[in-house]
Each structure stands twice: as structure tokens, then as C-alpha cells.
Scaffold this motif. Sequence first.
Motif, PDB file in Angstrom:
ATOM      1  N   PHE A   1      -5.015  -5.419  11.110  1.00  0.00           N
ATOM      2  CA  PHE A   1      -4.770  -4.068  11.589  1.00  0.00           C
ATOM      3  C   PHE A   1      -5.102  -3.941  13.067  1.00  0.00           C
ATOM      4  CE2 PHE A   1      -5.281  -3.730   7.105  1.00  0.00           C
ATOM      5  CZ  PHE A   1      -4.483  -2.670   6.702  1.00  0.00           C
TER       6      PHE A   1
ATOM      7  N   HIS B   1     -10.745  -3.470  11.571  1.00  0.00           N
ATOM      8  CA  HIS B   1     -11.303  -3.023  10.292  1.00  0.00           C
ATOM      9  C   HIS B   1     -12.149  -4.081   9.603  1.00  0.00           C
ATOM     10  CE1 HIS B   1      -9.318   0.699  10.628  1.00  0.00           C
ATOM     11  NE2 HIS B   1      -8.115   0.279  10.356  1.00  0.00           N
TER      12      HIS B   1
ATOM     13  N   PRO C   1      -0.944  -4.681  -4.317  1.00  0.00           N
ATOM     14  CA  PRO C   1      -1.248  -5.268  -3.000  1.00  0.00           C
ATOM     15  C   PRO C   1      -2.120  -6.522  -3.092  1.00  0.00           C
ATOM     16  CG  PRO C   1      -1.710  -2.911  -2.989  1.00  0.00           C
ATOM     17  CD  PRO C   1      -1.260  -3.257  -4.383  1.00  0.00           C
ATOM     18  N   GLU C   2      -3.130  -6.489  -3.998  1.00  0.00           N
ATOM     19  CA  GLU C   2      -4.067  -7.616  -4.039  1.00  0.00           C
ATOM     20  C   GLU C   2      -3.435  -8.873  -4.630  1.00  0.00           C
ATOM     21  OE1 GLU C   2      -4.476  -4.750  -5.654  1.00  0.00           O
ATOM     22  OE2 GLU C   2      -5.217  -5.040  -7.703  1.00  0.00           O
TER      23      GLU C   2
ATOM     24  N   LEU D   1     -10.676   0.503   5.225  1.00  0.00           N
ATOM     25  CA  LEU D   1     -11.464  -0.661   4.808  1.00  0.00           C
ATOM     26  C   LEU D   1     -11.142  -1.016   3.358  1.00  0.00           C
ATOM     27  CD1 LEU D   1     -14.959  -0.011   6.406  1.00  0.00           C
ATOM     28  CD2 LEU D   1     -13.115  -1.485   7.187  1.00  0.00           C
TER      29      LEU D   1
ATOM     30  N   PHE E   1     -15.499  -5.318   7.734  1.00  0.00           N
ATOM     31  CA  PHE E   1     -16.429  -4.607   6.857  1.00  0.00           C
ATOM     32  C   PHE E   1     -17.792  -4.546   7.561  1.00  0.00           C
ATOM     33  CE2 PHE E   1     -13.595  -6.897   3.717  1.00  0.00           C
ATOM     34  CZ  PHE E   1     -12.747  -5.814   3.585  1.00  0.00           C
TER      35      PHE E   1
ATOM     36  N   MET F   1      -7.531 -16.187   3.655  1.00  0.00           N
ATOM     37  CA  MET F   1      -7.110 -15.865   2.283  1.00  0.00           C
ATOM     38  C   MET F   1      -5.879 -16.691   1.879  1.00  0.00           C
ATOM     39  SD  MET F   1      -5.130 -12.201   2.513  1.00  0.00           S
ATOM     40  CE  MET F   1      -4.366 -12.394   0.920  1.00  0.00           C
TER      41      MET F   1
ATOM     42  N   TYR G   1     -14.426 -13.044   2.427  1.00  0.00           N
ATOM     43  CA  TYR G   1     -14.119 -11.991   1.448  1.00  0.00           C
ATOM     44  C   TYR G   1     -12.855 -12.281   0.654  1.00  0.00           C
ATOM     45  CZ  TYR G   1     -13.881  -7.416  -0.728  1.00  0.00           C
ATOM     46  OH  TYR G   1     -13.845  -6.400  -1.653  1.00  0.00           O
ATOM     47  N   GLY G   2     -11.806 -12.722   1.349  1.00  0.00           N
ATOM     48  CA  GLY G   2     -10.534 -12.911   0.653  1.00  0.00           C
ATOM     49  C   GLY G   2     -10.252 -14.356   0.292  1.00  0.00           C
TER      50      GLY G   2
ATOM     51  N   THR H   1       0.828  -1.196   0.000  1.00  0.00           N
ATOM     52  CA  THR H   1       0.000   0.000   0.000  1.00  0.00           C
ATOM     53  C   THR H   1       0.873   1.261   0.000  1.00  0.00           C
ATOM     54  OG1 THR H   1      -0.254  -0.316   2.381  1.00  0.00           O
ATOM     55  CG2 THR H   1      -2.074  -0.990   1.013  1.00  0.00           C
TER      56      THR H   1
ATOM     57  N   LYS I   1      -8.332  -0.399   1.950  1.00  0.00           N
ATOM     58  CA  LYS I   1      -6.969  -0.939   1.980  1.00  0.00           C
ATOM     59  C   LYS I   1      -6.988  -2.409   2.391  1.00  0.00           C
ATOM     60  CE  LYS I   1      -3.353   0.568   4.668  1.00  0.00           C
ATOM     61  NZ  LYS I   1      -2.566   1.578   5.398  1.00  0.00           N
ATOM     62  N   VAL I   2      -7.773  -2.729   3.414  1.00  0.00           N
ATOM     63  CA  VAL I   2      -7.890  -4.126   3.856  1.00  0.00           C
ATOM     64  C   VAL I   2      -8.394  -4.988   2.710  1.00  0.00           C
ATOM     65  CG1 VAL I   2      -9.041  -5.719   5.425  1.00  0.00           C
ATOM     66  CG2 VAL I   2      -8.391  -3.483   6.229  1.00  0.00           C
ATOM     67  N   ALA I   3      -9.409  -4.488   2.016  1.00  0.00           N
ATOM     68  CA  ALA I   3      -9.989  -5.253   0.909  1.00  0.00           C
ATOM     69  C   ALA I   3      -8.933  -5.519  -0.160  1.00  0.00           C
ATOM     70  CB  ALA I   3     -11.187  -4.511   0.324  1.00  0.00           C
ATOM     71  N   ARG I   4      -8.085  -4.521  -0.403  1.00  0.00           N
ATOM     72  CA  ARG I   4      -7.009  -4.724  -1.390  1.00  0.00           C
ATOM     73  C   ARG I   4      -6.082  -5.847  -0.934  1.00  0.00           C
ATOM     74  NH1 ARG I   4      -5.478  -0.555  -4.819  1.00  0.00           N
ATOM     75  NH2 ARG I   4      -4.158  -2.067  -5.856  1.00  0.00           N
ATOM     76  N   THR I   5      -5.665  -5.801   0.340  1.00  0.00           N
ATOM     77  CA  THR I   5      -4.743  -6.853   0.804  1.00  0.00           C
ATOM     78  C   THR I   5      -5.420  -8.218   0.789  1.00  0.00           C
ATOM     79  OG1 THR I   5      -5.290  -6.624   3.148  1.00  0.00           O
ATOM     80  CG2 THR I   5      -3.503  -5.254   2.334  1.00  0.00           C
ATOM     81  N   LEU I   6      -6.754  -8.236   0.856  1.00  0.00           N
ATOM     82  CA  LEU I   6      -7.467  -9.517   0.806  1.00  0.00           C
ATOM     83  C   LEU I   6      -7.654 -10.009  -0.627  1.00  0.00           C
ATOM     84  CD1 LEU I   6     -10.080  -8.906   3.623  1.00  0.00           C
ATOM     85  CD2 LEU I   6      -8.349 -10.684   3.613  1.00  0.00           C
ATOM     86  N   GLY I   7      -7.008  -9.341  -1.552  1.00  0.00           N
ATOM     87  CA  GLY I   7      -6.984  -9.847  -2.917  1.00  0.00           C
ATOM     88  C   GLY I   7      -7.981  -9.209  -3.865  1.00  0.00           C
ATOM     89  N   ALA I   8      -8.665  -8.156  -3.436  1.00  0.00           N
ATOM     90  CA  ALA I   8      -9.657  -7.536  -4.307  1.00  0.00           C
ATOM     91  C   ALA I   8      -9.024  -6.461  -5.189  1.00  0.00           C
ATOM     92  CB  ALA I   8     -10.776  -6.925  -3.467  1.00  0.00           C
ATOM     93  N   SER I   9      -9.399  -6.449  -6.460  1.00  0.00           N
ATOM     94  CA  SER I   9      -8.908  -5.419  -7.370  1.00  0.00           C
ATOM     95  C   SER I   9      -9.606  -4.104  -7.022  1.00  0.00           C
ATOM     96  CB  SER I   9      -9.245  -5.818  -8.799  1.00  0.00           C
ATOM     97  OG  SER I   9     -10.650  -5.796  -8.949  1.00  0.00           O
TER      98      SER I   9
ATOM     99  N   ILE J   1      -0.575 -11.259   0.878  1.00  0.00           N
ATOM    100  CA  ILE J   1      -0.142 -10.911   2.221  1.00  0.00           C
ATOM    101  C   ILE J   1      -1.359 -10.600   3.086  1.00  0.00           C
ATOM    102  CG2 ILE J   1       1.012  -9.121   3.567  1.00  0.00           C
ATOM    103  CD1 ILE J   1       3.123  -9.038   1.367  1.00  0.00           C
TER     104      ILE J   1
END
Lengths: 365, 223
Positions: A86, A90, A77-78, B122, A92, A152, A103-104, A51, B124-132, A82
Motif C-alpha cells: 500500500f 501499513h 482475499p487470504e 491493517l 503492523f 508470502m 506474518y504472511g 477486498t 485488510k493487509v493482514a487478509r491479503t497476507l493470507g490470514a483468515s 496476492i
Amino acid sequence: MARNTNFTLNFQKRLGSFNLTVDCVLSQKVTAFLGASGSGKTTLLNCISGTLTPDKGQILFGNETLYDSNSRINIAPEKRGIGYVFQEGHLFPHLTVKQNIRYGQPKTVQRNGNNISQILDILEISDLLERYPKQLSGGQRQRVAVARAINMQPNILLMDEPLASLDRGLKNRIIPYLYNIKQTFDIPILYVTHAISEVMALADEAYIISDGKIAFKGEPHELLTTPSTLPIANITGVENILSLPIANSDKEKGVTALEIGTQRLMIPYIEPNIENNTNKEVPIAIRAEDIIISLEDNLPISARNILKGTIDSVENQTLVSIRVEQHLMTVKITPDACKQLQLCEGKQVYCVIKANAVNLLWSDP
Amino acid sequence: MRITPAEITALILTFKVAILSLIVMFPPGLLIGWLLAKRDFPGKSILNTFVMLPLVLPPVVSGYILLILFSENGPIGGLLNKYFGLEIVFSPVAVVLAVSVISFPLLVRGIMTGIASVPVELEKVARTLGASPVKVFFTITLPLAYRGILGGVILGFSKSLGEFGATMLVAGNIPGKTQTIALSIYSAVQQGEDATVFRLVFISTVIAFIAIWLTERFAFRYD
């Protein structure tokens, strides 16, 4: 042969006048980065997760390049795989616990075979699946956040002070969950914290990060015994972590006695584990500022513990290491007290500790 | 209370125009709202000013500018006429144009507020969880911004229903063609048709109450 899960971090990042420089290879299962706030811990994690982009250098996972300034590689990042937990969890808010955890989740067959029910069992959140985050307690939220990150199937799990937003008692209840995660899943963990007790309880290797640089690298127990780390540990709050066997428990008096060599350390009553009443050790933490040094043992006071020991070292007239039987206790005092009691190496003293100043780190079943 | 066919025509036209305007303006509203809430780019404040202008300009001024731009000899109207044979001014399309321009700032404001209220962490978390980034927008940002977006939609839509000044200038006041409720009320007042005025004012007030109730009930609430 296990796959190469070494994490190579060799990069620099400048943010205003702050400069982060790291050069290390993480090869242990749980690596802790210890540092005060502003030391660069979060910048480090953001660079690893992608990030934030470093200015130059390399980040490798095994043989896979995640970032390389020379060959201009910077994986999104996606796509880094990794997991990031946090400080605030955080979750959802518009999704249920189940949807959060899913989600992941990768669509393909799971690589490490960590199945979801195993994750739910270990974190004890199976009953919470239909709830929304606002219906969870702080500790539950944090456990769900950990579950979401593990589900994930990450290459590495980054944890950014995952317990910092929880109160003390709750912290000590969450640590065993994290410990079980470490034992069960084959995922390297990078754990960032400012609490030595968490490092002692979880980490295999510890780094101290100070002012954007790595100031120390070693085994967790060395943090408390290496004089050079003490000033840094001092900032973050020194805790004495001991693991002691139970001598006996007295429900009526409300105390449990732990063996510390031939002496006894009284702590608030804990239920003896019936299935497991062999000499089970209890991990405890005593803050360095909660211990009083006395030159005499015959004191008319309420504190339950007056332990005999010998001064091992005195650091800056404020941190005194006292050897009590085979254990080393660090005590924080003022220079004035140090002068008045004429504390010096080899002197025989008594550590006065209230039973209630002893914190149970966790009660592992 | 009996509503006349002419009043029903005006009512239907008003709703048709407002719905059409919403359908046309929602996608660009979403894009611009997102840009203004989440992105930094050169010319951001210019875009913001440009979008918000109709909110502060007197509607007749906005209407007059539209009239100049879209008239047969105007820079946009001239081209449309020349290449497509279209005549915008004083047609139902001009009503859609007028209400779109006037209600757009309210729509964008709502969308912007909604999107800006979604914590960056949130996403940012979604990005790290693999979401575009696209998946993050549709699964995290949009659902969490819905109250603000809904608020913008309801307010913008209500504004469209009641728009008067700009419509009057660019679309005229032609019964059955461009005469909306607001314009009908104006004509009825001019001609002293008190019963018509009363009925239309009543209908407008009821619509306004419903809109405010909907906004309070479903939008702009964060819990």
C-alpha cells in the motif's frame, strides 16, 4: 516452460456514479497502470485483491479462477496469494520488522525458493529486524512492506503508489530496490502510479487508466511519444527520462557533464564509480515545466545548460516536443509563450535547463 | 487502623463479585464491542441503546427492573425457580447480576473504542497476507485494541467494586451474604459507626486512586 502467470482482468465495478471497466491480459513482468487520482486505480487493485467484489466479469491467474460472476466463484482475499503493497506501507505497529515480514510467510516449503535472507539483502533491511515500525524512516518502512509482501510468496505483487508518500529524493533512492526486486524474483508485478518516471524506470508494459477505462496500452517509452497520451500524461506531470553516459566529473566546480550526442548536459556533481568507469549511463529525469525554451543561445544567465534542438511537434500550444540530438524532450509552456515565440514544427530552439533541475533517478552500483 | 472481620468479609465479597462479573461479562463484552465497532447490521442502534442504558438510568431504576425480572414471580426468576430451583434475588448471585449490568456499558465502551481505533487498512493487509478473519482478529485487531480494552476492563471493574443502588434493590444489604463495601458504608453511616465509615471510605478511595492511575498508565493511551 515457465508456468502460466498471465493475469486476465475482465470485469466491471460500479461505485456510485463511478464505473470501472477493464479488459486486459497482463503478461509482462512489470505492468504499470498510470492514472490521475480518482481514475479508478485503487478500485482496480481492490477488486483484484478481493477486498472489493466486482459486479460482473472474471479475474484469472493463469488457469486459476479468482473471481467469476457466471459460476459464482469469489475466492477470499487470504486465499488469492496476492501480495499488496500500500501507499502508506501499513506495517503492523505492534510487531517488529521481523514479525511483520514473517506474518504472511507460508508454513509449507517455499514455492519459488525466494528465501528470506535474499529478500532482506536485496532490500537492505537485515539490520532493522528487531526494530518496531515507528523506529523506521519512511523509506525503510516502505522497503519492509515490500519484503513482507514478497515473503508470502505471492502469485502476483500489487503495488499501489508505493512511493507516493515519500519525498522526491527518497523516491529516487527506493526505485533501485524495486528494480532489483523485479530482476531477482519471478513474481509478476502490477504497479499503480501517477508518476511517469516510475513507469519508465520499472515497467515493461504500461496502461493509462482514465475515468475508469483503459485509455492506452503500450510500451513505457510510448507514453512520451504518442500524442494521444500526452494530455493524460499532462495531468500526471510530464517528466523527461533520459539515460546518458558520463563525459566527465569535476569535483571542484561541483558539476558532472553528461553526453547528449555532441552536446553536454551539466548536472550536480556525482561521484564517478571507480570500479565501473566504463561508459556507464546515468538515468535522469527533468520535469517538463523545468525547461525553458529560448530562441537564442547567447544568454547571460546562471542556467548551466543551453541545448540546441529542433521542434518536433507542438501539442495544444502547451506541450512542445523538441528533438535534442537523438533524444526527444517534452517542454511545458503557456499558450501565450507559444504564440509570442511563434513555436512551430521544424523551428530551431534552445532548451535552457538548470543543472539543479536535473534529478538523478538512481545510482545503480 | 484495625479492620474488623466483618469488614474483611465485605471486602472479600466485593472483590469476588467484581472478578466473577468481569469473567462472565468479558466474552459477551468483546463480541458486542466488536459488533458495534466493526459491523453494520439491522438493529445495531437498538443493541447499542440497550447496552448503554444502565449508564444513564439511575442505578436504583436498573436495580428495580432486575428485581422485577428476577424475583420468584418475575418472568426470568420464575423460570429459573421452576426449572432449576434457583433463587436469585437477595443472594450473592444477585450482587453479581447487579454489578454486571451496571458495569457492562463501561466495559463495552472501552472495548468498542479500542477496536474502532484499529485501522481497517491493517486488517485488510493482514487478509491479503493470507490470514483468515479469525486470525486477523486475534493477531492484529485484539493486540492493537488492548489499551481501549484494558481501559474498559479497569473502569468496569472499578464500577463493580463501588456499585450501590442496583445491588441494594436486587440483592439487599445482608451482612456476610450480599453486603459489599459500599453497602457496609451505608449501614455504618446509618448506625453512626464513624470508625468503620472512615476505614471503608479510606479503602475505597485508595482503590479508586489505583484504578485511575492504572487507567492512565496502561490504557487509553495511543502512541
